[in-house]
Design an enzyme around this catalytic site. Structure first.
Site, PDB file in Angstrom:
ATOM      1  N   GLU A 107     -27.641 -22.352 -42.637  1.00  0.00           N
ATOM      2  CA  GLU A 107     -26.309 -22.869 -42.967  1.00  0.00           C
ATOM      3  C   GLU A 107     -26.360 -24.056 -43.935  1.00  0.00           C
ATOM      4  OE1 GLU A 107     -23.952 -24.252 -39.622  1.00  0.00           O
ATOM      5  OE2 GLU A 107     -22.232 -24.632 -40.880  1.00  0.00           O
ATOM      6  N   LYS A 113     -25.101 -18.576 -43.709  1.00  0.00           N
ATOM      7  CA  LYS A 113     -23.789 -19.126 -43.346  1.00  0.00           C
ATOM      8  C   LYS A 113     -23.420 -20.204 -44.361  1.00  0.00           C
ATOM      9  CE  LYS A 113     -21.378 -21.517 -39.598  1.00  0.00           C
ATOM     10  NZ  LYS A 113     -21.140 -21.554 -38.151  1.00  0.00           N
ATOM     11  N   LYS A 144     -29.317 -21.636 -35.116  1.00  0.00           N
ATOM     12  CA  LYS A 144     -28.566 -22.132 -36.277  1.00  0.00           C
ATOM     13  C   LYS A 144     -29.034 -23.529 -36.672  1.00  0.00           C
ATOM     14  CE  LYS A 144     -24.796 -24.605 -36.739  1.00  0.00           C
ATOM     15  NZ  LYS A 144     -23.409 -25.115 -36.676  1.00  0.00           N
TER      16      LYS A 144
HETATM   17  P1  13P Z   1     -16.406 -24.833 -38.983  1.00  0.00           P
HETATM   18  O1  13P Z   1     -16.005 -23.397 -39.186  1.00  0.00           O
HETATM   19  O2  13P Z   1     -15.437 -25.632 -38.179  1.00  0.00           O
HETATM   20  O3  13P Z   1     -16.786 -25.487 -40.296  1.00  0.00           O
HETATM   21  O4  13P Z   1     -17.707 -24.840 -38.083  1.00  0.00           O
HETATM   22  C1  13P Z   1     -18.739 -23.985 -38.376  1.00  0.00           C
HETATM   23  C2  13P Z   1     -20.011 -24.591 -37.967  1.00  0.00           C
HETATM   24  O5  13P Z   1     -20.777 -24.006 -37.243  1.00  0.00           O
HETATM   25  C3  13P Z   1     -20.359 -25.931 -38.487  1.00  0.00           C
HETATM   26  O6  13P Z   1     -21.722 -26.157 -38.308  1.00  0.00           O
END
Ligand code: 13P
Length: 341
Positions: A178, A220, A137
């Site tokens: 993400e 994401k 990620k």
């Molecule tokens: P949150 O769902 O708390 O935003 O965290 C997800 C995440 O992986 C942030 O990098």
């Protein structure tokens, strides 16, 4: 060297109907902030104990297909000595790893940020894979105002996300891409939609340029929501229709699953919004979750650092996992919040 079969096997394990991903990859400073809310010091032993309890939750694999870990957790063991990545696998949960090195201010662009961590990434991924991780990620963040994010920030973060995704696929690790448009600020729902569309468009342009296989990645994103400080908040139906509109314009149908972050929404909001998203009609991708806070918050508060509370904390986690599992197929109802487990 990676094979497409290897990536596809990981995708098949991660993308399952009624399941989503648990984000338990808080960096050192972030987990310290979370522990502070329950008056617990962020020692390595406390972090190990907390993450062990999450992964040991009985039946977690019924609703959770993957877990994102922070580097040190790959080396941690449960109370009985079992390595935590192995415990995850035994629960039917694929272990993954956060590989970015956090964000810094983008030079000459006040208010914008850039995520770093590309140097030596291929070598690090080899090591993580040996320790059991099968996906990775990388998080890019975008601050929102009338003028932010700048074009430079949108392009620089897209380029870094795409370079990371290409290196990950080359190493046989499925990349979770993400891009998080932050909820902080007083911007409108419409402004969030505009920024999210520009960000996603640029991310997929960069992924194309770097020959990333859309079939072998997960997206994401943040949902399209008004800024937290905006007086005009949105209903789950409004969030869902704006989010779907933007995603349909920007995300190729070849991406198998979109797993939203919760980004500061409350646990119940995050579940209700995911449910509304799945009631908008059939979409080309699965719409599921990859929540950190929205899955963990009730468990963290039930735990409070006390071994005697472990069971209660696990029940709290399992409840959020179960309700989000239902929301990921549009089968959640507010009445389920109070129904007995
Ligand atoms: P949150 O769902 O708390 O935003 O965290 C997800 C995440 O992986 C942030 O990098």
């Amino acid at each position: 060297m990676a094979t497409p079969d290897e990536l596809q096997a990981t995708i098949d394990a991660l993308v399952q109907k009624g399941k989503g991903v648990l984000a338990a990859d808080e960096s050192g400073p972030t987990i310290a902030k979370r522990f502070k809310t329950i008056g617990v010091e962020s020692t390595e032993e406390n972090r190990r104990a907390y993450r062990s309890l999450l992964l040991a939750t009985p039946d977690l694999g019924r609703y959770i297909s993957g877990v994102i870990l922070y580097e040190e957790t790959l080396n941690h063991r449960a109370d009985d000595g079992e390595p935590l990545p192995q415990l995850a696998v035994r629960q039917g949960i694929v272990p993954g790893i956060k590989v970015d090195a956090g964000k810094i201010p983008l030079a000459l662009a006040p208010g914008d940020e850039i995520t770093q961590g590309l140097d030596g990434l291929a070598e690090r991924l080899k090591g993580y894979k040996q320790q059991g991780a099968r996906f990775a990620k990388w998080r890019a963040v975008y601050n929102v105002s009338d003028t932010l994010p700048s074009r430079a920030a949108i392009e620089a973060n897209a380029e870094a996300l795409a370079r990371y995704a290409a290196v990950s696929q080359e190493q046989g690790m499925v990349p979770i891409v993400e891009p998080e448009v932050l909820i902080d600020g007083d911007h409108t729902l419409a402004r969030c939609a505009e920024v999210t569309q520009a960000v996603l468009h640029e991310v997929f342009r960069a992924l194309t340029r770097h020959r990333v296989a859309f079939e072998h990645m997960l997206l994401k994103p943040s949902m399209v929501v008004p800024g937290k400080a905006n007086a005009l908040q949105a209903t789950p139906e409004e969030v869902a229709s704006e989010t779907i509109r933007v995603l349909r314009r920007a995300v190729p149908a070849a991406v198998p699953s979109i797993n939203f972050l919760s980004g500061g929404q409350s646990p119940v909001e995050a579940t209700a919004n995911l449910d509304a998203l799945n009631r908008q009609g059939l979409q080309p991708w699965q719409l599921s979750f990859s929540y950190g806070r929205a899955l963990q918050e009730p468990a963290l508060h039930a735990w409070c650092g006390r071994p005697a509370n472990v069971r209660q904390a696990q029940e709290a986690l399992l409840k959020r996992a179960r309700l989000n599992g239902a929301a990921s197929v549009g089968a959640y109802g507010a009445d389920m919040e109070n129904a007995g487990d």
